[in-house]
Design a protein around this motif. Structure first.
Motif, PDB file in Angstrom:
ATOM      1  N   ASN A 421      11.115  -7.936   8.728  1.00 25.81           N
ATOM      2  CA  ASN A 421       9.671  -8.143   8.740  1.00 25.81           C
ATOM      3  C   ASN A 421       9.034  -7.631   7.460  1.00 25.81           C
ATOM      4  N   GLN A 422       9.495  -6.463   6.982  1.00 27.07           N
ATOM      5  CA  GLN A 422       8.949  -5.925   5.741  1.00 27.07           C
ATOM      6  C   GLN A 422       9.241  -6.831   4.561  1.00 27.07           C
ATOM      7  N   GLU A 423      10.473  -7.355   4.506  1.00 22.70           N
ATOM      8  CA  GLU A 423      10.823  -8.235   3.390  1.00 22.70           C
ATOM      9  C   GLU A 423      10.055  -9.545   3.457  1.00 22.70           C
ATOM     10  N   GLN A 424       9.858 -10.064   4.666  1.00 23.19           N
ATOM     11  CA  GLN A 424       9.071 -11.287   4.772  1.00 23.19           C
ATOM     12  C   GLN A 424       7.637 -11.044   4.346  1.00 23.19           C
ATOM     13  N   LEU A 425       7.080  -9.896   4.754  1.00 23.77           N
ATOM     14  CA  LEU A 425       5.712  -9.566   4.341  1.00 23.77           C
ATOM     15  C   LEU A 425       5.637  -9.389   2.834  1.00 23.77           C
ATOM     16  N   GLN A 426       6.642  -8.696   2.278  1.00 25.45           N
ATOM     17  CA  GLN A 426       6.662  -8.508   0.830  1.00 25.45           C
ATOM     18  C   GLN A 426       6.814  -9.844   0.112  1.00 25.45           C
ATOM     19  N   SER A 427       7.633 -10.721   0.702  1.00 26.93           N
ATOM     20  CA  SER A 427       7.812 -12.049   0.099  1.00 26.93           C
ATOM     21  C   SER A 427       6.512 -12.833   0.100  1.00 26.93           C
ATOM     22  N   LEU A 428       5.771 -12.782   1.216  1.00 30.17           N
ATOM     23  CA  LEU A 428       4.484 -13.466   1.268  1.00 30.17           C
ATOM     24  C   LEU A 428       3.501 -12.881   0.264  1.00 30.17           C
ATOM     25  N   ASN A 429       3.507 -11.514   0.146  1.00 28.32           N
ATOM     26  CA  ASN A 429       2.605 -10.886  -0.829  1.00 28.32           C
ATOM     27  C   ASN A 429       2.954 -11.306  -2.247  1.00 28.32           C
ATOM     28  N   LEU A 430       4.259 -11.327  -2.552  1.00 31.03           N
ATOM     29  CA  LEU A 430       4.673 -11.741  -3.891  1.00 31.03           C
ATOM     30  C   LEU A 430       4.299 -13.190  -4.161  1.00 31.03           C
ATOM     31  N   LYS A 431       4.485 -14.041  -3.147  1.00 27.53           N
ATOM     32  CA  LYS A 431       4.123 -15.449  -3.327  1.00 27.53           C
ATOM     33  C   LYS A 431       2.628 -15.603  -3.545  1.00 27.53           C
ATOM     34  N   GLN A 432       1.827 -14.784  -2.817  1.00 32.22           N
ATOM     35  CA  GLN A 432       0.388 -14.848  -3.012  1.00 32.22           C
ATOM     36  C   GLN A 432       0.010 -14.361  -4.401  1.00 32.22           C
ATOM     37  N   GLU A 433       0.662 -13.258  -4.855  1.00 34.91           N
ATOM     38  CA  GLU A 433       0.403 -12.775  -6.205  1.00 34.91           C
ATOM     39  C   GLU A 433       0.789 -13.818  -7.245  1.00 34.91           C
ATOM     40  N   LEU A 434       1.932 -14.478  -6.993  1.00 31.39           N
ATOM     41  CA  LEU A 434       2.355 -15.531  -7.912  1.00 31.39           C
ATOM     42  C   LEU A 434       1.342 -16.663  -7.948  1.00 31.39           C
ATOM     43  N   ALA A 435       0.827 -17.028  -6.777  1.00 35.17           N
ATOM     44  CA  ALA A 435      -0.181 -18.086  -6.735  1.00 35.17           C
ATOM     45  C   ALA A 435      -1.434 -17.666  -7.492  1.00 35.17           C
ATOM     46  N   ASN A 436      -1.837 -16.380  -7.340  1.00 35.72           N
ATOM     47  CA  ASN A 436      -3.010 -15.893  -8.073  1.00 35.72           C
ATOM     48  C   ASN A 436      -2.768 -15.921  -9.577  1.00 35.72           C
ATOM     49  N   VAL A 437      -1.555 -15.496  -9.989  1.00 40.12           N
ATOM     50  CA  VAL A 437      -1.224 -15.521 -11.419  1.00 40.12           C
ATOM     51  C   VAL A 437      -1.239 -16.954 -11.945  1.00 40.12           C
ATOM     52  N   GLU A 438      -0.699 -17.865 -11.157  1.00 37.75           N
ATOM     53  CA  GLU A 438      -0.694 -19.260 -11.596  1.00 37.75           C
ATOM     54  C   GLU A 438      -2.107 -19.809 -11.695  1.00 37.75           C
ATOM     55  N   ASN A 439      -2.973 -19.423 -10.741  1.00 31.20           N
ATOM     56  CA  ASN A 439      -4.369 -19.863 -10.826  1.00 31.20           C
ATOM     57  C   ASN A 439      -5.047 -19.292 -12.059  1.00 31.20           C
ATOM     58  N   ARG A 440      -4.776 -17.982 -12.332  1.00 31.05           N
ATOM     59  CA  ARG A 440      -5.358 -17.362 -13.516  1.00 31.05           C
ATOM     60  C   ARG A 440      -4.824 -18.032 -14.772  1.00 31.05           C
TER      61      ARG A 440
END
Length: 518
Positions: A421-440
């Motif tokens: 569960n922690q890794e899945q949550l971390q994976s989602l957070n990383l994907k969201q950060e990646l999406a934010n970086v890509e938007n920026r």
């Protein structure tokens, strides 16, 4: 080519001729009796047969989508004379009747199905997923919409991660509980060969790095899944040529390869349709720069051997480009159902082929390689899942474990699940950060482009000013020359004035004309 009288504004047109193949020969079936007792009335195997249907026929079209859910074939969109279609047509396999659905958005804020062509339809449970396609108002990213036949409503599904760019003519293949999107034609007619995977459980997009040589950029190809692991890509076209190559992607190792094809040699083609029955992949229709393809082929995906199922006269609907092909099973018999397409003119006919091939027992996955029980190419989350499965196996095999040992194992299992569960949550957070970086990154790219445009404008302005300065310098040089000439003339005038003054002491000899010319 409708197979019955078609009504247009109250005017009924005569039924055109249809052509089917019998024993490898083309015959005219205009006057041939076609049974209306349903698909089960078709007795001949491996022959395309026009299906007699009732109801208002859909508008002829190609590059539409079709999917079967609960004894019904749903047809969405398509193209007719360059016009995108947005209707929903349904063929009931029990009554063999057409009907048109008035689909609506799920809510006032939801988006309805936009008229489009070159999209992909995937049955998922009792619903239908629609991805990609060309439309009048293209979007930047690929959206995923869901159609519910029970409520006749459209809804747009929320996805996570970086969505693929919008496109049409791509392939979308269901592999396990994931959708694999490959290639297609994007904005500006750019051809693509990128690979994106949508996890239908988490609705998260991933773009995996692959090894080996991928297929060249293309659209209007066909794709299939074999053994819940292997993705096959066949044919397709670029702006200048059509292909007949076969590519294989192992979705566990993410490695591309080129299987050695056996049997007949398929002709290059694009715009063909395909459907799988067990280990058999049926391909029909399509065309190339020379002609339409009249042969219907089948590939044994376990041996990569091609063979011809049947042949039709050129321009018969199942040989069309952009037709749809679905499979429907009744009483253990498998039927291929072809609808629409373009072969010189648009079609709205339904053709059916009852195949004699039966899928065999589930095949073992070929070329499986594992290291220490973990398949290469899997991420840490999958590794944890495998650990849970191994613990479950151990618990099932060791019935004589004591209560204390069982509690210890249960605690370990809970710890592993917490890690998962922690890794899945971390994976989602990383994907969201990646999406934010890509938007920026996209915003910065737009700003850079704006600065470049301003710089170009300033450079053009500076060039214009330089030209004006050059003109002014040339004028100044001319003025300097004129000033020198003026000084020279002034000197001559002064000299002349002195001579006149010196001669003024002499008495005048006359006046008038002499005074100026004497």
């Amino acid at each position: 080519m409708p197979n019955g009288p078609v009504s247009h504004n109250g005017v009924t047109s005569e039924e055109p001729k249809a052509v089917v193949a019998e024993n490898g020969k083309a015959v005219d079936v205009q006057d041939k009796e076609v049974s209306t007792e349903g698909l089960c009335s078709i007795s001949a195997y491996n022959q395309w047969t026009p299906l007699a249907v009732s109801g208002q026929l859909p508008r002829p079209r190609y590059k539409h989508g079709a999917a079967v859910v609960q004894q019904k074939m749903y047809v969405f969109g398509g193209n007719h004379n360059g016009r995108y279609l947005g209707d929903v047509q349904v063929l009931n396999f029990k009554s063999l009747s057409w009907s048109k659905l008035e689909a609506k958005p799920e809510s006032a804020e939801a988006v309805s199905f936009a008229a489009r062509a070159g999209h992909s339809l995937i049955p998922w449970g009792n619903k239908i997923l629609c991805l990609a396609g060309h439309s009048r108002e293209p979007t930047e990213s690929l959206s995923v919409q869901e159609f519910d036949p029970q409520t006749c409503t459209w809804s747009t599904l929320r996805t996570y991660g970086s969505s693929p760019s919008s496109r049409g003519g791509q392939s979308v293949t269901l592999v396990g509980d994931t959708l694999v999107v490959f290639g297609g034609e994007g904005h500006g007619r750019s051809l693509l060969n990128d690979l994106h995977i949508l996890d239908l459980e988490t609705m998260t997009w991933d773009e995996f790095e692959t090894t080996g040589t991928p297929p060249s950029p293309r659209s209007e190809h066909a794709a299939a899944c074999f053994a819940e692991r292997y993705l096959l890509i066949f044919g397709g076209g670029s702006h200048s040529t059509c292909f007949s190559d076969l590519h294989l992607l192992d979705t566990q190792t993410m490695e591309w390869s080129r299987p050695e094809q056996q049997g007949v040699t398929p002709e290059p083609r694009a715009g063909h349709a395909g459907v799988t029955i067990g280990e058999y992949w049926f391909i029909t229709g399509g065309g190339n720069s020379r002609k339409g393809i009249s042969e219907s082929l089948v590939l044994n995906m376990s041996t990569y051997e091609w063979s011809v199922v049947t042949d039709l006269e050129t321009r018969a609907p199942p040989t069309s480009e952009g037709s749809s092909l679905v499979m429907h099973t009744i009483n253990g018999e498998n039927f291929l159902v072809s609808f629409g397409g373009y072969s010189g003119r648009y079609s709205n006919q339904v053709y059916v082929l009852k195949t004699s091939l039966k899928s065999s027992a589930p095949l073992q996955q070929i070329n499986e390689t594992e290291t220490n029980g973990i398949t290469p190419g899997t991420n840490s989350s999958r590794k944890v899942i495998f650990e849970i499965e191994e613990l479950q196996d151990k618990l099932g095999n060791r019935a004589d474990f004591s209560k204390t040992s069982a509690q210890v194992v249960k605690g370990e299992r809970n710890q592993i699940e917490d890690r998962l569960n922690q890794e899945q949550l971390q994976s989602l957070n990383l994907k969201q950060e990646l999406a934010n970086v890509e938007n920026r990154n996209a915003e910065l790219t737009e700003e850079i482009q704006l600065v470049r445009d301003q710089l170009s404008a300033e450079q053009a302005r500076a060039c214009k000013l330089e030209n004006e300065v050059s003109e002014i310098q040339e004028r100044l040089q001319k003025m300097d020359a004129l000033e020198k000439e003026f000084e020279l003339l002034r000197g001559e005038i002064i000299s002349g004035s002195d001579e006149v003054t010196a001669s003024s002491d002499q008495p005048p000899r006359g006046g008038g004309f002499w005074r100026w010319n004497g």
